[in-house]
Design a protein around this motif. Structure first.
Motif, PDB file in Angstrom:
ATOM      1  N   VAL A   1     -34.911  21.742  12.130  1.00  0.00           N
ATOM      2  CA  VAL A   1     -34.774  22.594  13.318  1.00  0.00           C
ATOM      3  C   VAL A   1     -33.760  22.056  14.317  1.00  0.00           C
ATOM      4  N   THR A   2     -33.366  20.802  14.184  1.00  0.00           N
ATOM      5  CA  THR A   2     -32.382  20.242  15.115  1.00  0.00           C
ATOM      6  C   THR A   2     -30.950  20.552  14.695  1.00  0.00           C
ATOM      7  N   THR A   3     -30.744  20.840  13.402  1.00  0.00           N
ATOM      8  CA  THR A   3     -29.397  21.103  12.892  1.00  0.00           C
ATOM      9  C   THR A   3     -29.282  22.449  12.183  1.00  0.00           C
ATOM     10  N   GLY A   4     -30.410  23.027  11.766  1.00  0.00           N
ATOM     11  CA  GLY A   4     -30.407  24.267  10.994  1.00  0.00           C
ATOM     12  C   GLY A   4     -30.126  24.055   9.518  1.00  0.00           C
ATOM     13  N   LYS A   5     -29.856  22.814   9.116  1.00  0.00           N
ATOM     14  CA  LYS A   5     -29.489  22.516   7.728  1.00  0.00           C
ATOM     15  C   LYS A   5     -30.675  22.629   6.781  1.00  0.00           C
ATOM     16  N   VAL A   6     -30.359  22.960   5.535  1.00  0.00           N
ATOM     17  CA  VAL A   6     -31.362  23.060   4.479  1.00  0.00           C
ATOM     18  C   VAL A   6     -31.800  21.655   4.077  1.00  0.00           C
ATOM     19  N   LEU A   7     -33.112  21.438   4.043  1.00  0.00           N
ATOM     20  CA  LEU A   7     -33.676  20.173   3.578  1.00  0.00           C
ATOM     21  C   LEU A   7     -34.198  20.289   2.152  1.00  0.00           C
ATOM     22  N   ARG A   8     -34.604  21.505   1.773  1.00  0.00           N
ATOM     23  CA  ARG A   8     -35.162  21.739   0.447  1.00  0.00           C
ATOM     24  C   ARG A   8     -34.795  23.149  -0.006  1.00  0.00           C
ATOM     25  N   GLU A   9     -34.300  23.257  -1.207  1.00  0.00           N
ATOM     26  CA  GLU A   9     -33.937  24.563  -1.786  1.00  0.00           C
ATOM     27  C   GLU A   9     -35.183  25.303  -2.214  1.00  0.00           C
ATOM     28  N   PRO A  10     -35.105  26.603  -2.445  1.00  0.00           N
ATOM     29  CA  PRO A  10     -33.976  27.311  -3.014  1.00  0.00           C
ATOM     30  C   PRO A  10     -32.925  27.798  -2.017  1.00  0.00           C
ATOM     31  N   ALA A  11     -33.186  27.803  -0.715  1.00  0.00           N
ATOM     32  CA  ALA A  11     -32.148  28.214   0.236  1.00  0.00           C
ATOM     33  C   ALA A  11     -30.995  27.220   0.164  1.00  0.00           C
ATOM     34  N   VAL A  12     -29.779  27.720   0.319  1.00  0.00           N
ATOM     35  CA  VAL A  12     -28.614  26.839   0.340  1.00  0.00           C
ATOM     36  C   VAL A  12     -27.812  27.005   1.628  1.00  0.00           C
ATOM     37  N   ALA A  13     -27.960  28.138   2.295  1.00  0.00           N
ATOM     38  CA  ALA A  13     -27.252  28.378   3.555  1.00  0.00           C
ATOM     39  C   ALA A  13     -28.114  27.922   4.731  1.00  0.00           C
ATOM     40  N   PRO A  14     -27.496  27.350   5.760  1.00  0.00           N
ATOM     41  CA  PRO A  14     -28.255  26.914   6.938  1.00  0.00           C
ATOM     42  C   PRO A  14     -28.774  28.098   7.737  1.00  0.00           C
ATOM     43  N   LEU A  15     -29.694  27.810   8.649  1.00  0.00           N
ATOM     44  CA  LEU A  15     -30.212  28.843   9.544  1.00  0.00           C
ATOM     45  C   LEU A  15     -29.109  29.299  10.492  1.00  0.00           C
ATOM     46  N   LYS A  16     -29.229  30.536  10.957  1.00  0.00           N
ATOM     47  CA  LYS A  16     -28.244  31.096  11.879  1.00  0.00           C
ATOM     48  C   LYS A  16     -28.503  30.552  13.291  1.00  0.00           C
ATOM     49  N   PRO A  17     -27.488  29.904  13.889  1.00  0.00           N
ATOM     50  CA  PRO A  17     -27.680  29.366  15.247  1.00  0.00           C
ATOM     51  C   PRO A  17     -27.724  30.477  16.294  1.00  0.00           C
ATOM     52  N   LEU A  18     -28.487  30.238  17.334  1.00  0.00           N
ATOM     53  CA  LEU A  18     -28.598  31.149  18.461  1.00  0.00           C
ATOM     54  C   LEU A  18     -28.201  30.411  19.730  1.00  0.00           C
ATOM     55  N   ALA A  19     -27.814  31.142  20.745  1.00  0.00           N
ATOM     56  CA  ALA A  19     -27.583  30.559  22.058  1.00  0.00           C
ATOM     57  C   ALA A  19     -28.927  30.488  22.771  1.00  0.00           C
ATOM     58  N   VAL A  20     -29.148  29.419  23.517  1.00  0.00           N
ATOM     59  CA  VAL A  20     -30.387  29.283  24.282  1.00  0.00           C
ATOM     60  C   VAL A  20     -30.047  28.707  25.647  1.00  0.00           C
ATOM     61  N   GLU A  21     -30.716  29.242  26.663  1.00  0.00           N
ATOM     62  CA  GLU A  21     -30.500  28.767  28.030  1.00  0.00           C
ATOM     63  C   GLU A  21     -31.796  28.881  28.814  1.00  0.00           C
ATOM     64  N   VAL A  22     -31.791  28.271  29.967  1.00  0.00           N
ATOM     65  CA  VAL A  22     -32.952  28.343  30.852  1.00  0.00           C
ATOM     66  C   VAL A  22     -32.579  29.224  32.039  1.00  0.00           C
ATOM     67  N   ARG A  23     -33.377  30.261  32.250  1.00  0.00           N
ATOM     68  CA  ARG A  23     -33.196  31.155  33.401  1.00  0.00           C
ATOM     69  C   ARG A  23     -34.477  31.142  34.216  1.00  0.00           C
ATOM     70  N   ASN A  24     -34.395  30.665  35.424  1.00  0.00           N
ATOM     71  CA  ASN A  24     -35.551  30.622  36.323  1.00  0.00           C
ATOM     72  C   ASN A  24     -36.757  29.971  35.652  1.00  0.00           C
ATOM     73  N   GLY A  25     -36.524  28.869  34.922  1.00  0.00           N
ATOM     74  CA  GLY A  25     -37.613  28.131  34.286  1.00  0.00           C
ATOM     75  C   GLY A  25     -38.096  28.718  32.963  1.00  0.00           C
TER      76      GLY A  25
END
Length: 140
Positions: free
Chosen positions: A108-132
């Motif tokens: 979850v820190t990099t989105g990289k695959v640790l174990r197959e069968p998936a080979v493509a990493p997770l899709k990154p999202l933008a995240v921010e803090v708005r009013n806490g």
């Protein structure tokens, strides 16, 4: 006469019995049109910023998002739809996501695959803090 042998009654019945099983298998492997696996279309409020501790992560199942916080306080977010077959991931074990469909695992820190069968990493999202509040959105 044909050189091919005629199908026996047993062969025909066996084929008929297996057809529904094969259909179920293909349905399970297909991403399907399940709304739970839809990508974010716009910004979504996840919850209070304090829910994600330094060095930890939180899975927001309702939005298919995981947010992690580095020891330095930096935030990262990823879409939690498995890149193998489109299944929504519903298990977070420390900083490792585990897909319930075929066992793919992601960091979850990099989105990289640790174990197959998936080979493509997770899709990154933008995240921010708005009013806490943590807000995730698709990257531009």
């Amino acid at each position: 006469m044909s050189a091919r042998p005629a199908a026996t009654r047993r062969t025909v019945l066996r084929g008929a019995a297996l057809t529904p099983v094969v259909g179920l298998g293909l349905t399970a492997c297909g991403g399907g049109d399940d709304n739970r696996s839809a990508a974010l279309a716009g910004p979504v409020e996840l919850g209070p910023e304090g829910e994600v501790a330094a060095g930890g992560a939180k899975l927001y199942r309702d939005h298919n998002v995981v947010v992690s916080r580095g020891e330095d306080g930096s935030l990262t977010a990823y879409n939690t739809v498995c890149t193998h077959a489109g299944c929504p991931i519903n298990k977070l074990d420390g900083t490792r996501l585990v897909c319930p469909c075929h066992g793919s695992e992601f960091d979850v820190t990099t989105g990289k695959v640790l174990r197959e069968p998936a080979v493509a990493p997770l899709k990154p999202l933008a995240v921010e803090v708005r009013n806490g509040t943590l807000v995730a959105k698709p990257r531009d």
